[in-house]
Design a protein around this motif. Structure first.
Motif, short mmCIF file in Angstrom:
data_model
loop_
_atom_site.label_atom_id
_atom_site.label_comp_id
_atom_site.label_asym_id
_atom_site.label_seq_id
_atom_site.Cartn_x
_atom_site.Cartn_y
_atom_site.Cartn_z
N ARG A 3 0.82 -1.21 0.00
CA ARG A 3 0.00 0.00 0.00
C ARG A 3 0.85 1.26 0.00
N THR A 101 -6.33 10.90 5.91
CA THR A 101 -6.58 9.92 4.84
C THR A 101 -5.79 8.62 5.02
N THR A 102 -4.91 8.57 6.01
CA THR A 102 -4.09 7.38 6.21
C THR A 102 -4.90 6.15 6.58
N CYS A 104 -7.34 4.75 5.38
CA CYS A 104 -7.75 3.87 4.28
C CYS A 104 -6.58 3.11 3.67
N PHE A 105 -5.34 3.40 4.12
CA PHE A 105 -4.17 2.72 3.55
C PHE A 105 -3.47 1.77 4.52
N GLN A 145 -11.78 2.72 -8.43
CA GLN A 145 -10.65 2.35 -7.60
C GLN A 145 -9.53 1.67 -8.39
N TYR A 151 -5.30 4.76 -4.96
CA TYR A 151 -6.44 4.17 -4.23
C TYR A 151 -6.72 2.72 -4.58
N ALA A 154 -6.62 0.77 -1.48
CA ALA A 154 -7.23 1.42 -0.32
C ALA A 154 -8.49 0.68 0.15
N THR A 155 -8.79 0.86 1.43
CA THR A 155 -10.05 0.38 2.01
C THR A 155 -10.75 1.59 2.61
N PHE A 156 -11.89 1.96 2.05
CA PHE A 156 -12.60 3.15 2.52
C PHE A 156 -13.55 2.79 3.66
#
Length: 211
Positions: A3, A101-102, A104-105, A145, A151, A154-156
């Protein structure tokens, strides 16, 4: 760390995003500003290139990407290479922590929050900024995505999910704020902070480490 790889390999493209979407970036900064303490020692977990820590006065930044940390150091941040789930700091080292925003990573948001709690002093503040999965922008990111170098892995999360994670980790929630009510391509003006959550894409939550 797959990631982190896109940020290491495409750090110049990451920086260019902020120039292209300056109104959105400043809107996010203004949304975070009221919640980040002015005083005390702060850390941004997942500092990236320092685009948030530097203007918000957060002195220390941690990130797994050496290329990102070069940018952050150039912005005056004291940088440390490491991962959010295993912070290389003693317990109670910081008065406040910022996470933009971290969430989601990281591989484990729960572990990241547990580590944030550990390195915060009792009563310390944690401020998280994230894209709400249930917002229009969050849904657009999900839909495209696979096309995004950043992204793709990423996991939102929704605001409700972030709230639950905070409570389960031993934080009490103080306040919510939100901004970016319009699609990103249409965001040409700086947007003001709105209270609460559920109407905008970028959500801020402020929480306190319970003793």
């Amino acid at each position: 760390m797959p990631r982190a790889a896109p940020f290491e390999n495409h750090h110049q493209r990451y920086e260019a995003w902020f120039e292209k979407h300056q109104a959105a970036y400043i809107s996010e900064l203004l949304a975070l500003r009221p919640f980040v303490p002015w005083q005390g020692l702060g850390i941004e977990i997942g500092v990236g290139s320092g685009r948030f820590a530097a203007p918000l006065g957060v002195q220390v930044g941690l990130d797994p990407s050496p290329a990102m940390l070069v940018h952050a150091a150039a912005r005056g941040i004291e940088v440390v290479e490491g991962v959010a789930e295993k912070l290389p700091f003693e317990a109670g080292s910081f008065d406040h922590a910022l996470v933009v925003t971290t969430i989601c990573f990281v591989d484990s948001p729960a572990r990241m929050l547990a580590e944030a709690r550990r390195v915060l002093k009792p009563g310390g503040r944690l401020v998280i900024g994230f894209i709400d999965r249930q917002s229009a922008l969050g849904q657009d990111y999900l839909a495209h995505q696979a096309e995004s170098v950043f992204y793709r892995e990423a996991t939102f999360y929704s605001a409700d999910e972030v709230a639950r994670l905070l409570l389960e980790t031993g934080f009490s929630i103080d306040a919510w704020g939100q901004t970016l009510a319009h699609p990103l391509p249409e965001t040409r003006e700086i947007e003001s902070l709105q209270a609460g959550r559920g109407q905008c894409a970028f959500v801020v939550v402020a929480a306190t480490r319970e003793t």
